[in-house]
Design a protein around this motif. Structure first.
Motif, PDB file in Angstrom:
ATOM      1  N   TYR A  19       5.575   7.723   9.999  1.00  0.00           N
ATOM      2  CA  TYR A  19       6.871   8.367   9.782  1.00  0.00           C
ATOM      3  C   TYR A  19       7.950   7.294   9.887  1.00  0.00           C
ATOM      4  O   TYR A  19       8.118   6.697  10.955  1.00  0.00           O
ATOM      5  CB  TYR A  19       7.096   9.461  10.820  1.00  0.00           C
ATOM      6  N   SER A  68      11.181   9.861   6.625  1.00  0.00           N
ATOM      7  CA  SER A  68      11.952  10.823   7.418  1.00  0.00           C
ATOM      8  C   SER A  68      13.443  10.739   7.152  1.00  0.00           C
ATOM      9  O   SER A  68      14.178  11.648   7.503  1.00  0.00           O
ATOM     10  CB  SER A  68      11.699  10.598   8.912  1.00  0.00           C
ATOM     11  N   HIS A  97       5.375   9.110   5.471  1.00  0.00           N
ATOM     12  CA  HIS A  97       6.370  10.183   5.431  1.00  0.00           C
ATOM     13  C   HIS A  97       7.743   9.539   5.624  1.00  0.00           C
ATOM     14  O   HIS A  97       8.010   8.973   6.677  1.00  0.00           O
ATOM     15  CB  HIS A  97       6.126  11.200   6.546  1.00  0.00           C
ATOM     16  N   ASN A 120      -0.964   7.871   5.144  1.00  0.00           N
ATOM     17  CA  ASN A 120       0.067   8.724   4.564  1.00  0.00           C
ATOM     18  C   ASN A 120       1.422   8.301   5.117  1.00  0.00           C
ATOM     19  O   ASN A 120       1.598   8.221   6.328  1.00  0.00           O
ATOM     20  CB  ASN A 120      -0.188  10.197   4.885  1.00  0.00           C
ATOM     21  N   GLU A 140      -0.947   8.588   9.876  1.00  0.00           N
ATOM     22  CA  GLU A 140       0.306   9.175   9.402  1.00  0.00           C
ATOM     23  C   GLU A 140       1.436   8.303   9.946  1.00  0.00           C
ATOM     24  O   GLU A 140       1.553   8.124  11.152  1.00  0.00           O
ATOM     25  CB  GLU A 140       0.486  10.606   9.918  1.00  0.00           C
ATOM     26  N   ALA A 155       6.789   2.434   0.261  1.00  0.00           N
ATOM     27  CA  ALA A 155       5.714   3.265   0.818  1.00  0.00           C
ATOM     28  C   ALA A 155       4.350   2.642   0.545  1.00  0.00           C
ATOM     29  O   ALA A 155       3.478   2.610   1.430  1.00  0.00           O
ATOM     30  CB  ALA A 155       5.786   4.673   0.249  1.00  0.00           C
TER      31      ALA A 155
END
Length: 150
Positions: free
Chosen positions: A86, A126, A124, A122, A84, A99
């Motif tokens: 961020y 922010s 994210h 993944n 993950e 991304a």
């Protein structure tokens, strides 16, 4: 191919890298190392402003320490690693394209450096960071009173 997890006394999950070698011994990698690899890979993607840090990262930076692996969380699954990431992106960049570039960069770097199977990355987003306006202030003329007349 490394897929095995070893639990030591401190309950840190070290990943055991399985190599084919005649030399006896084992190579273990802590999750923090993989997080740092992923963090650096993501930051090298054009359009990434920075990684999101945690509150503890902010306290560490106040005392002069740098947060390693900030903005990255790692999970071990049956299929492989789930990473993950961020991130904060620069204003004006195409978010889906950046991304995808982050996903490819992280998967490529982690796989090539550790030979671990990356199941998913993944991303994210922010936040978006706008460009800072370029304001130049003349300390001798703070209020614009000394304008030169033509």
């Amino acid at each position: 191919m490394a897929k095995e997890i070893k639990y030591n006394k401190a309950t840190t999950k070290n990943l055991l890298l399985i190599t084919e070698s005649e030399v006896p011994g084992a190579t273990q990698v802590t999750p923090e190392v993989i997080e740092v690899i992923a963090q650096i890979a993501a930051q090298e993607v054009s359009g990434v402003y920075s990684m999101r840090g945690k509150l503890s990262d902010r306290f560490a930076s106040v005392f002069g320490s740098t947060a390693r692996g900030k903005g990255v969380e790692l999970q071990q699954t049956i299929d492989g690693l789930v990473i993950e990431a961020y991130v904060f992106l620069q204003y004006g960049v195409p978010v889906p394209k950046i991304a995808l570039n982050i996903q490819n960069a992280i998967k490529s770097q982690v796989s090539s450096m550790t030979d671990l199977e990356v199941a998913r990355v993944n991303v994210h987003v922010s936040g978006i960071i706008p460009e800072k306006p370029d304001h130049t202030i003349d300390p001798d003329n703070l209020f614009g009173e000394n304008e030169v007349a033509n």
